[in-house]
Design a protein around this motif. Structure first.
Motif, PDB file in Angstrom:
ATOM      1  N   PRO A 123       1.453  12.348  -1.365  1.00 20.58           N
ATOM      2  CA  PRO A 123       1.768  12.746   0.008  1.00 20.58           C
ATOM      3  C   PRO A 123       0.496  13.015   0.827  1.00 20.58           C
ATOM      4  CG  PRO A 123       2.822  14.222  -1.619  1.00 20.58           C
ATOM      5  CD  PRO A 123       2.031  13.225  -2.381  1.00 20.58           C
ATOM      6  N   GLY A 124       0.488  12.496   2.041  1.00 20.70           N
ATOM      7  CA  GLY A 124      -0.664  12.708   2.930  1.00 20.70           C
ATOM      8  C   GLY A 124      -1.876  11.867   2.583  1.00 20.70           C
ATOM      9  N   ALA A 125      -1.709  10.911   1.675  1.00 20.18           N
ATOM     10  CA  ALA A 125      -2.838  10.081   1.211  1.00 20.18           C
ATOM     11  C   ALA A 125      -3.644   9.516   2.378  1.00 20.18           C
ATOM     12  CB  ALA A 125      -2.310   8.940   0.339  1.00 20.18           C
ATOM     13  N   GLN A 126      -4.962   9.473   2.194  1.00 20.08           N
ATOM     14  CA  GLN A 126      -5.865   9.054   3.271  1.00 20.08           C
ATOM     15  C   GLN A 126      -6.153   7.554   3.188  1.00 20.08           C
ATOM     16  OE1 GLN A 126      -9.005  11.683   4.407  1.00 20.08           O
ATOM     17  NE2 GLN A 126      -8.326  13.257   2.965  1.00 20.08           N
ATOM     18  N   VAL A 127      -5.844   6.877   4.281  1.00 17.12           N
ATOM     19  CA  VAL A 127      -5.905   5.412   4.303  1.00 17.12           C
ATOM     20  C   VAL A 127      -6.968   4.917   5.284  1.00 17.12           C
ATOM     21  CG1 VAL A 127      -4.590   3.318   4.878  1.00 17.12           C
ATOM     22  CG2 VAL A 127      -3.455   5.226   3.682  1.00 17.12           C
ATOM     23  N   ILE A 128      -7.737   3.931   4.828  1.00 16.36           N
ATOM     24  CA  ILE A 128      -8.686   3.239   5.721  1.00 16.36           C
ATOM     25  C   ILE A 128      -8.219   1.789   5.852  1.00 16.36           C
ATOM     26  CG2 ILE A 128     -11.096   2.463   6.013  1.00 16.36           C
ATOM     27  CD1 ILE A 128     -11.965   4.946   4.378  1.00 16.36           C
ATOM     28  N   GLY A 181     -10.427   0.907  -8.999  1.00 14.61           N
ATOM     29  CA  GLY A 181      -9.401   1.004 -10.040  1.00 14.61           C
ATOM     30  C   GLY A 181      -8.459   2.179  -9.846  1.00 14.61           C
ATOM     31  N   THR A 182      -8.900   3.173  -9.042  1.00 15.97           N
ATOM     32  CA  THR A 182      -7.997   4.305  -8.785  1.00 15.97           C
ATOM     33  C   THR A 182      -7.488   4.284  -7.346  1.00 15.97           C
ATOM     34  OG1 THR A 182      -9.862   5.731  -8.234  1.00 15.97           O
ATOM     35  CG2 THR A 182      -9.083   5.809 -10.502  1.00 15.97           C
ATOM     36  N   VAL A 183      -8.231   3.593  -6.474  1.00 19.76           N
ATOM     37  CA  VAL A 183      -7.827   3.502  -5.065  1.00 19.76           C
ATOM     38  C   VAL A 183      -7.172   2.147  -4.824  1.00 19.76           C
ATOM     39  CG1 VAL A 183      -8.704   3.431  -2.692  1.00 19.76           C
ATOM     40  CG2 VAL A 183      -9.690   5.045  -4.328  1.00 19.76           C
ATOM     41  N   PRO A 184      -5.887   2.123  -4.466  1.00 20.52           N
ATOM     42  CA  PRO A 184      -5.246   0.832  -4.198  1.00 20.52           C
ATOM     43  C   PRO A 184      -5.882   0.097  -3.021  1.00 20.52           C
ATOM     44  CG  PRO A 184      -3.686   2.673  -3.857  1.00 20.52           C
ATOM     45  CD  PRO A 184      -4.961   3.258  -4.363  1.00 20.52           C
ATOM     46  N   VAL A 185      -6.038  -1.205  -3.189  1.00 24.70           N
ATOM     47  CA  VAL A 185      -6.643  -2.058  -2.154  1.00 24.70           C
ATOM     48  C   VAL A 185      -5.767  -3.302  -2.002  1.00 24.70           C
ATOM     49  CG1 VAL A 185      -8.698  -3.408  -1.504  1.00 24.70           C
ATOM     50  CG2 VAL A 185      -8.981  -1.290  -2.828  1.00 24.70           C
ATOM     51  N   THR A 186      -5.437  -3.666  -0.774  1.00 23.14           N
ATOM     52  CA  THR A 186      -4.638  -4.882  -0.549  1.00 23.14           C
ATOM     53  C   THR A 186      -5.558  -6.089  -0.366  1.00 23.14           C
ATOM     54  OG1 THR A 186      -4.617  -4.699   1.857  1.00 23.14           O
ATOM     55  CG2 THR A 186      -2.871  -3.525   0.656  1.00 23.14           C
ATOM     56  N   LEU A 193       0.833  -1.201   0.000  1.00 17.73           N
ATOM     57  CA  LEU A 193       0.000   0.000   0.000  1.00 17.73           C
ATOM     58  C   LEU A 193       0.870   1.255   0.000  1.00 17.73           C
ATOM     59  CD1 LEU A 193      -3.093   0.671   0.080  1.00 17.73           C
ATOM     60  CD2 LEU A 193      -2.623   1.510   2.374  1.00 17.73           C
ATOM     61  N   ALA A 194       1.925   1.239   0.838  1.00 15.18           N
ATOM     62  CA  ALA A 194       2.830   2.398   0.896  1.00 15.18           C
ATOM     63  C   ALA A 194       3.434   2.663  -0.481  1.00 15.18           C
ATOM     64  CB  ALA A 194       3.921   2.147   1.937  1.00 15.18           C
ATOM     65  N   ASP A 195       3.846   1.602  -1.174  1.00 15.17           N
ATOM     66  CA  ASP A 195       4.436   1.759  -2.512  1.00 15.17           C
ATOM     67  C   ASP A 195       3.415   2.348  -3.490  1.00 15.17           C
ATOM     68  OD1 ASP A 195       6.711   0.638  -1.493  1.00 15.17           O
ATOM     69  OD2 ASP A 195       6.447  -1.336  -2.445  1.00 15.17           O
ATOM     70  N   ALA A 196       2.187   1.846  -3.405  1.00 14.61           N
ATOM     71  CA  ALA A 196       1.155   2.307  -4.347  1.00 14.61           C
ATOM     72  C   ALA A 196       0.793   3.778  -4.112  1.00 14.61           C
ATOM     73  CB  ALA A 196      -0.085   1.424  -4.228  1.00 14.61           C
ATOM     74  N   LEU A 197       1.039   4.259  -2.884  1.00 10.85           N
ATOM     75  CA  LEU A 197       0.673   5.650  -2.558  1.00 10.85           C
ATOM     76  C   LEU A 197       1.893   6.572  -2.502  1.00 10.85           C
ATOM     77  CD1 LEU A 197      -1.992   4.910   0.230  1.00 10.85           C
ATOM     78  CD2 LEU A 197      -2.420   5.675  -2.124  1.00 10.85           C
ATOM     79  N   VAL A 246     -11.129   8.741   0.050  1.00 16.58           N
ATOM     80  CA  VAL A 246     -10.170   7.704   0.439  1.00 16.58           C
ATOM     81  C   VAL A 246      -9.139   7.550  -0.680  1.00 16.58           C
ATOM     82  CG1 VAL A 246     -11.529   5.750  -0.518  1.00 16.58           C
ATOM     83  CG2 VAL A 246      -9.901   5.327   1.317  1.00 16.58           C
ATOM     84  N   ASP A 247      -7.881   7.357  -0.286  1.00 18.26           N
ATOM     85  CA  ASP A 247      -6.826   7.189  -1.299  1.00 18.26           C
ATOM     86  C   ASP A 247      -6.264   5.772  -1.345  1.00 18.26           C
ATOM     87  OD1 ASP A 247      -6.685   9.962  -2.199  1.00 18.26           O
ATOM     88  OD2 ASP A 247      -5.908  10.386  -0.191  1.00 18.26           O
ATOM     89  N   GLY A 248      -6.444   5.039  -0.242  1.00 22.79           N
ATOM     90  CA  GLY A 248      -5.901   3.683  -0.215  1.00 22.79           C
ATOM     91  C   GLY A 248      -6.560   2.880   0.890  1.00 22.79           C
TER      92      GLY A 248
END
Ligand code: BGC
Length: 380
Positions: free
Chosen positions: A175-180, A267-272, A167-171, A242-244
């Motif tokens: 910078p400051g991406a919002q993660v749930i 498709g735009t928000v990375p999901v693990t 997830l860190a790599d995808a974002l 949400v960004d990731g």
């Protein structure tokens, strides 16, 4: 600090069942006195099987892995060791898990392999099995505070690290991406370990502002549907932003992706994800899911079957030698002999490897809408 490992032995079958069962066991063995030899379960009446090994899986709704991978691989591996496998699934029902175990203990299976819906019921089953002299293996999920003789699983903290790092790599360029974070069950040992591994990577990034944590939420019972509705509520209360997403497994990821789709964000928000399930791999090919964690469940099943067979033969030192890793019970500090396998990341470019390893077939994976992408990824 040293921990004393109590000397263990798996008592021969007929001797161990306590007063009530001993009488009926002697009857079954056709014995009127103490000369029963029925403890030798390797001499099965049909001559074909060394005996029966019981397996109880936890659920089907929390991950497709249990029925799609664990069940067939365990069945095959136990057969290869010469045992008849009695494989049941408790369907998330703690009572059912308990009564399935009671049945297996009463019929004196030669070993018991359990992945329990929660540690409480896992511990109570282990105590009964141990009292009956039946070697017990914690399969995939450790039951803290229990009495299992062995534990066969993966490096589950590493599973979480792989998810966090992906997830860190995808974002990296946000910078400051919002993660749930949508986690597993709060009382399930693996879910806690996955979370620990994720936080090893993500906490420093939250701390220095590289990423922003919106919410970190465990989901009762690993309930995938509840994971989806919880994610939707968090998303709504964050103004749809949400960004990731860290999703603890492919089932949670699927539920999250459904919500993202509703909001035009898939498709735009990375999901693990985790488990390399058919649906997870398809979501990766579609671009809706970023990664999954592949755990070689076939190897896990083979190691478990081998260990169960050695333990069933009564050779404690050979079994101890086979389970050469050690896991510390987080509740009691007991050392548990373990086999721990390494997880690995699967992304779009490595979905092919999962097919090549025989976990899913190209035919089931490459539905019409994925035919072109399968072709370009060389999946046949
Ligand atoms: C397993 C995962 C699975 C989850 C939900 C965990 O204990 O290790 O592979 O996705 O349970 O069933």
């Amino acid at each position: 600090m040293t921990h004393r490992i109590p000397t263990r032995s798996f008592r021969p079958r007929l001797v161990v069942t306590g007063v009530a069962l001993t009488a009926s066991a002697l009857l079954l063995a056709g014995c009127s006195g103490g000369s029963a030899t029925g403890g030798d379960s390797t001499s099965a009446p049909d001559g074909g099987s060394k005996g029966t090994i019981g397996v109880i899986l936890p659920e089907t709704a929390t991950s497709a892995r249990w029925e799609a991978f664990d069940k067939p691989f365990l069945e095959e591996a136990l057969a290869k060791e010469g045992y008849t496998a009695d494989i049941q699934n408790a369907q998330g029902d703690v009572q059912k898990f308990s009564s399935l175990a009671d049945g297996m203990i009463a019929k004196q299976v030669d070993a018991l392999i359990i992945a329990s819906p929660n540690p409480e019921v896992g511990v109570s089953v282990e105590q009964k099995a141990t009292a009956a002299g039946i070697p017990t293996i914690d399969y995939d999920r450790l039951n803290p505070g229990g009495t299992a003789d062995y534990y066969v699983s993966f490096d589950n903290v590493e599973v979480g690290r792989l998810q966090g790092q992906a997830l860190a790599d995808a974002l990296a360029d946000k910078p400051g991406a919002q993660v749930i974070q949508i986690e597993g069950a709060p009382d399930e040992n693996n879910a806690v370990l996955f979370h620990e591994g994720q936080m090893d990577v993500l906490q420093p990034l939250y701390d220095d502002g590289t990423l922003t944590l919106v919410r970190d939420q465990f989901i009762l019972g690993w309930d995938n549907q509840l994971g989806g509705t919880t994610f939707e509520q968090i998303l709504t209360s964050n103004g749809g932003k949400v960004d990731g997403v860290v999703a603890a497994n492919d089932g949670m990821a699927g539920a999250v992706i459904t919500v993202l789709q509703k909001n035009g964000l898939n498709g735009t928000v990375p999901v693990t994800g985790q488990d390399a399930t058919l649906a997870g791999l398809q979501a990766i090919l579609r671009g809706d899911q970023t990664m999954t964690v592949f755990k070689a469940i076939k190897k896990q099943a083979e190691a478990t079957a081998k260990l169960a067979a050695i333990a069933a033969s009564g050779d404690v030192s050979a079994a101890d030698e086979y389970a050469s890793s050690t896991t510390i019970d987080p509740k009691t500090n007991r050392e548990i002999k373990s086999v721990l396998l390494d997880p690995s990341v699967v992304d779009k470019s490595s979905v092919k490897d999962v097919v090549d390893e025989g976990y899913v077939t190209a035919a089931e994976l490459c539905t019409a809408d994925l035919a072109a992408i399968c072709e370009s990824e060389g999946i046949k």
